[in-house]
Design an enzyme around this catalytic site. Structure first.
Site, mmCIF file in Angstrom:
data_model
loop_
_atom_site.group_PDB
_atom_site.id
_atom_site.type_symbol
_atom_site.label_atom_id
_atom_site.label_comp_id
_atom_site.label_asym_id
_atom_site.label_seq_id
_atom_site.Cartn_x
_atom_site.Cartn_y
_atom_site.Cartn_z
ATOM 1 C CB CYS A 1 -0.637 2.480 4.032
ATOM 2 S SG CYS A 1 -2.130 1.874 3.285
ATOM 3 C CG ASP A 2 3.158 0.990 4.361
ATOM 4 O OD1 ASP A 2 2.594 1.426 5.385
ATOM 5 O OD2 ASP A 2 3.042 -0.181 3.961
ATOM 6 C CB CYS B 1 -0.919 -0.016 1.226
ATOM 7 S SG CYS B 1 -1.937 1.458 1.340
#
Ligand code: NAP
Length: 309
Positions: free
Chosen positions: A137-138, A134
């Site tokens: 997200c990261d 992701c």
């Protein structure tokens, strides 16, 4: 006596919350069971440009919260809890979660899909230590660093574009010499100066100590091996439907997608399937939302004719 809901929705993505909105607005009692946070995969998408009504695009998580609020306005409830097992036969369906069992006359399967893994040695252990599924997200953990994205679809290219704004360098590793992604991404991709394309190449080994240090790729035509040093690898090689819980009850295709007709009704009466877990030609936020609206329409019909008729 525990409450028997008219509609139990498993999964709070765009398909689930649209079904919830339409059903609640039709005066049916609705409970949405969501494992983590609303939005599903949409919730981890940076910007959504192709959902109508948002000329400047909209953040995936922001849209998820708006969808949840819209359903709540008409009385749909949400419970954050993971579903453990389901019994979908019979007129009253049972859905067991970590926090207890829910009962409903109809169930909407809206649990989406999760990213496919590459299946390489070390991949599991390196999650959170260099391997991610992701980018939104990261990605921030890799600010100013070098990363690689593997895949050639819409997820891979939108990840590359997102990461190219954060990272020093981004490799796009694809197993063919043509992207599957929509043409709309191609111009910005060509213009991103810090993106290097690695065509016709398959990642065949992860290089690591405590953390990922790079990947080894093999050129599919020449057989040449190349090591690409990188701090992060973002895997974007498609998705696998979240349908394990329904196996043996609901009819699935060979890849595990739920078979449902135009009405979204599955082989089981009162059980409907919406969004990315359903066999369908186009998986987008809008097609998931569309499924949700269709499901609620036929749920209304099912509840009024089958159960009260
Ligand atoms: P996808 O379209 O299925 O693409 C998967 C990509 O990974 C393909 O390029 C495929 O290569 C490659 N691949 C598959 N298995 C591989 C393996 N074992 N090793 C290396 N490469 C592998 O999946 P997606 O990009 O996740 O998209 C899923 C759905 O979400 C699609 O319907 C997509 O349109 C939608 N989506 C839309 C947007 C948007 O519209 N903005 C954004 C994200 C996702 P081949 O090309 O050679 O098959």
């Amino acid at each position: 006596m525990p409450q028997v809901y008219d509609v139990l929705v498993i999964g709070g993505g765009p398909g689930g919350y649209t079904a919830a909105l339409y059903a609640a607005r039709a005066n049916l009692s609705v409970m949405v069971l969501e494992k983590l946070t609303p939005g599903g995969q949409m919730g981890t998408t940076d910007v959504i440009d192709n959902y109508p009504g948002f000329p400047e695009g909209v953040g995936g998580f922001e849209l998820a919260l708006q969808m949840q609020k819209g359903a709540q306005r008409f009385g749909a409830q949400t419970q954050l809890s993971e579903v453990i097992s389901v019994e979908l036969g019979g007129t009253v369906k049972q859905v067991r979660t970590q926090d207890g069992t829910y009962q409903a006359r109809t169930v909407v399967l809206a649990s989406g899909a999760h990213p496919r893994e590459l299946g390489l040695s070390g991949e599991q252990e390196l999650r959170g230590r260099g391997v991610s599924y992701c980018a939104t997200c990261d990605g921030m953990f890799y600010r100013g660093k070098t990363v690689a994205v593997v895949g050639g679809g819409n997820t891979a290219v939108s990840d590359v574009l997102y990461l190219s704004r954060l990272c020093q360098k981004v490799y796009l590793i694809h197993r063919r010499d043509q992207l599957r992604a929509s043409k709309v991404y191609l111009d910005p991709l060509q213009q991103a100066e810090n993106v290097e394309f690695v065509w016709d190449s398959q990642v065949q080994k992860l290089l690591y100590g405590d953390m990922l240090t790079g990947v080894q790729v093999r050129h599919k035509k020449t057989g040449e091996l190349r090591e690409i040093p990188c701090d992060g690898l973002f895997v974007a090689v498609g998705h696998v439907p979240n349908t394990e819980l329904y196996q043996g009850q609901v009819e699935l295709d060979q890849a595990g997608y739920v078979l449902a007709d135009e009405t979204t009704q599955t082989n089981l009466p009162g059980v409907f399937a919406v969004g990315d877990l359903r066999k369908k030609p186009l998986r987008q936020v809008i097609t998931a939302a569309s499924d949700g609206a269709v499901a609620a329409h036929f749920i209304e019909e099912y509840v009024s004719t089958t159960l009260q008729g």
